[in-house]
Design a protein around this motif. Structure first.
Motif, mmCIF file in Angstrom:
data_model
loop_
_atom_site.group_PDB
_atom_site.id
_atom_site.type_symbol
_atom_site.label_atom_id
_atom_site.label_comp_id
_atom_site.label_asym_id
_atom_site.label_seq_id
_atom_site.Cartn_x
_atom_site.Cartn_y
_atom_site.Cartn_z
ATOM 1 N N PHE A 9 34.236 1.244 -48.432
ATOM 2 C CA PHE A 9 34.069 2.446 -49.250
ATOM 3 C C PHE A 9 33.392 2.094 -50.575
ATOM 4 O O PHE A 9 32.562 2.848 -51.081
ATOM 5 N N GLY A 10 33.706 0.924 -51.136
ATOM 6 C CA GLY A 10 33.025 0.461 -52.345
ATOM 7 C C GLY A 10 31.538 0.259 -52.089
ATOM 8 O O GLY A 10 30.695 0.628 -52.914
ATOM 9 N N GLY A 11 31.209 -0.312 -50.937
ATOM 10 C CA GLY A 11 29.805 -0.460 -50.551
ATOM 11 C C GLY A 11 29.119 0.885 -50.409
ATOM 12 O O GLY A 11 27.958 1.053 -50.796
ATOM 13 N N PHE A 12 29.860 1.851 -49.864
ATOM 14 C CA PHE A 12 29.347 3.223 -49.759
ATOM 15 C C PHE A 12 28.968 3.753 -51.138
ATOM 16 O O PHE A 12 27.875 4.297 -51.326
ATOM 17 N N LEU A 13 29.854 3.587 -52.111
ATOM 18 C CA LEU A 13 29.593 4.100 -53.465
ATOM 19 C C LEU A 13 28.394 3.407 -54.110
ATOM 20 O O LEU A 13 27.556 4.065 -54.738
ATOM 21 N N VAL A 14 28.293 2.095 -53.948
ATOM 22 C CA VAL A 14 27.163 1.351 -54.519
ATOM 23 C C VAL A 14 25.851 1.826 -53.897
ATOM 24 O O VAL A 14 24.871 2.105 -54.609
ATOM 25 N N CYS A 15 25.829 1.941 -52.569
ATOM 26 C CA CYS A 15 24.607 2.385 -51.885
ATOM 27 C C CYS A 15 24.255 3.822 -52.260
ATOM 28 O O CYS A 15 23.075 4.155 -52.408
ATOM 29 N N LEU A 16 25.277 4.666 -52.413
ATOM 30 C CA LEU A 16 25.053 6.055 -52.813
ATOM 31 C C LEU A 16 24.394 6.135 -54.185
ATOM 32 O O LEU A 16 23.396 6.847 -54.362
ATOM 33 N N VAL A 17 24.915 5.380 -55.134
ATOM 34 C CA VAL A 17 24.352 5.385 -56.491
ATOM 35 C C VAL A 17 22.919 4.847 -56.480
ATOM 36 O O VAL A 17 22.020 5.422 -57.111
ATOM 37 N N CYS A 18 22.683 3.770 -55.755
ATOM 38 C CA CYS A 18 21.322 3.199 -55.674
ATOM 39 C C CYS A 18 20.358 4.201 -55.053
ATOM 40 O O CYS A 18 19.251 4.417 -55.561
ATOM 41 N N SER A 19 20.774 4.826 -53.960
ATOM 42 C CA SER A 19 19.919 5.771 -53.267
ATOM 43 C C SER A 19 19.571 6.973 -54.146
ATOM 44 O O SER A 19 18.404 7.354 -54.268
ATOM 45 N N MET A 20 20.579 7.547 -54.768
ATOM 46 C CA MET A 20 20.355 8.721 -55.618
ATOM 47 C C MET A 20 19.525 8.367 -56.847
ATOM 48 O O MET A 20 18.655 9.143 -57.257
ATOM 49 N N SER A 21 19.781 7.208 -57.431
ATOM 50 C CA SER A 21 19.014 6.794 -58.616
ATOM 51 C C SER A 21 17.533 6.645 -58.286
ATOM 52 O O SER A 21 16.666 7.096 -59.050
ATOM 53 N N LEU A 22 17.249 6.017 -57.156
ATOM 54 C CA LEU A 22 15.847 5.865 -56.757
ATOM 55 C C LEU A 22 15.214 7.211 -56.418
ATOM 56 O O LEU A 22 14.050 7.454 -56.756
ATOM 57 N N LEU A 23 15.971 8.081 -55.768
ATOM 58 C CA LEU A 23 15.450 9.414 -55.453
ATOM 59 C C LEU A 23 15.115 10.179 -56.735
ATOM 60 O O LEU A 23 14.059 10.812 -56.831
ATOM 61 N N ILE A 24 15.986 10.110 -57.717
ATOM 62 C CA ILE A 24 15.726 10.771 -59.002
ATOM 63 C C ILE A 24 14.450 10.218 -59.635
ATOM 64 O O ILE A 24 13.609 10.970 -60.125
ATOM 65 N N LYS A 25 14.298 8.902 -59.593
ATOM 66 C CA LYS A 25 13.122 8.260 -60.194
ATOM 67 C C LYS A 25 11.829 8.718 -59.522
ATOM 68 O O LYS A 25 10.862 9.063 -60.202
ATOM 69 N N VAL A 26 11.789 8.748 -58.194
ATOM 70 C CA VAL A 26 10.537 9.082 -57.512
ATOM 71 C C VAL A 26 10.207 10.569 -57.598
ATOM 72 O O VAL A 26 9.029 10.938 -57.549
ATOM 73 N N THR A 27 11.221 11.421 -57.760
ATOM 74 C CA THR A 27 10.924 12.855 -57.853
ATOM 75 C C THR A 27 10.329 13.237 -59.207
ATOM 76 O O THR A 27 9.916 14.375 -59.393
ATOM 77 N N ARG A 28 10.261 12.300 -60.113
ATOM 78 C CA ARG A 28 9.547 12.553 -61.364
ATOM 79 C C ARG A 28 8.035 12.543 -61.132
ATOM 80 O O ARG A 28 7.276 13.063 -61.937
ATOM 81 N N VAL A 29 7.606 11.914 -60.015
ATOM 82 C CA VAL A 29 6.182 11.792 -59.704
ATOM 83 C C VAL A 29 5.822 12.528 -58.413
ATOM 84 O O VAL A 29 4.854 13.271 -58.368
ATOM 85 N N LEU A 30 6.617 12.324 -57.374
ATOM 86 C CA LEU A 30 6.346 12.953 -56.077
ATOM 87 C C LEU A 30 6.942 14.352 -56.020
ATOM 88 O O LEU A 30 7.951 14.608 -56.678
ATOM 89 N N PRO A 31 6.349 15.257 -55.246
ATOM 90 C CA PRO A 31 6.914 16.598 -55.111
ATOM 91 C C PRO A 31 8.330 16.532 -54.526
ATOM 92 O O PRO A 31 8.575 15.784 -53.571
#
Length: 109
Positions: free
Chosen positions: A35-57
């Protein structure tokens, strides 16, 4: 570079689904570690998604992100969780991959 980061974000989405599945299959400390791994992967995934949506539609980025996660999660289900690889399941995963590639080809960013 943003497309590369989007792919990495999708891979983290796939990994958080794997961790969630493993957390549900185990008990005690092992379950909590998954479950800890789940939380780490979730944060990484969402953080990267937020970053790329500043440029990509947002529509394209979100569709590609969920598509990568969905395809990867189905493949993990087949290979790790021993879910059945039926013809129709593989057929629709193939069409999903084609759709992800199509979105990349028609995106202007």
């Amino acid at each position: 570079m943003n497309w590369f980061l989007l792919i990495i974000a999708g891979l983290f989405e796939m990994l958080f689904a794997l961790c969630l599945g493993k957390a549900n299959q185990t008990e005690g400390l092992t379950s909590k570690l998954w479950f800890g791994g789940f939380l780490v992967c979730l944060v990484c995934s969402m953080s990267l998604l937020i970053k790329v949506t500043r440029v990509l539609p947002i529509g394209t980025a979100y569709a590609v992100w969920t598509g990568i996660g969905a395809v990867g999660t189905v493949l993990l289900g087949i290979f790790i969780f021993k879910e059945p690889p039926s013809f129709w399941r593989l057929f629709f995963i193939t069409t999903l991959i084609g759709s992800i590639i199509g979105l990349k080809l028609v995106s202007h960013s």
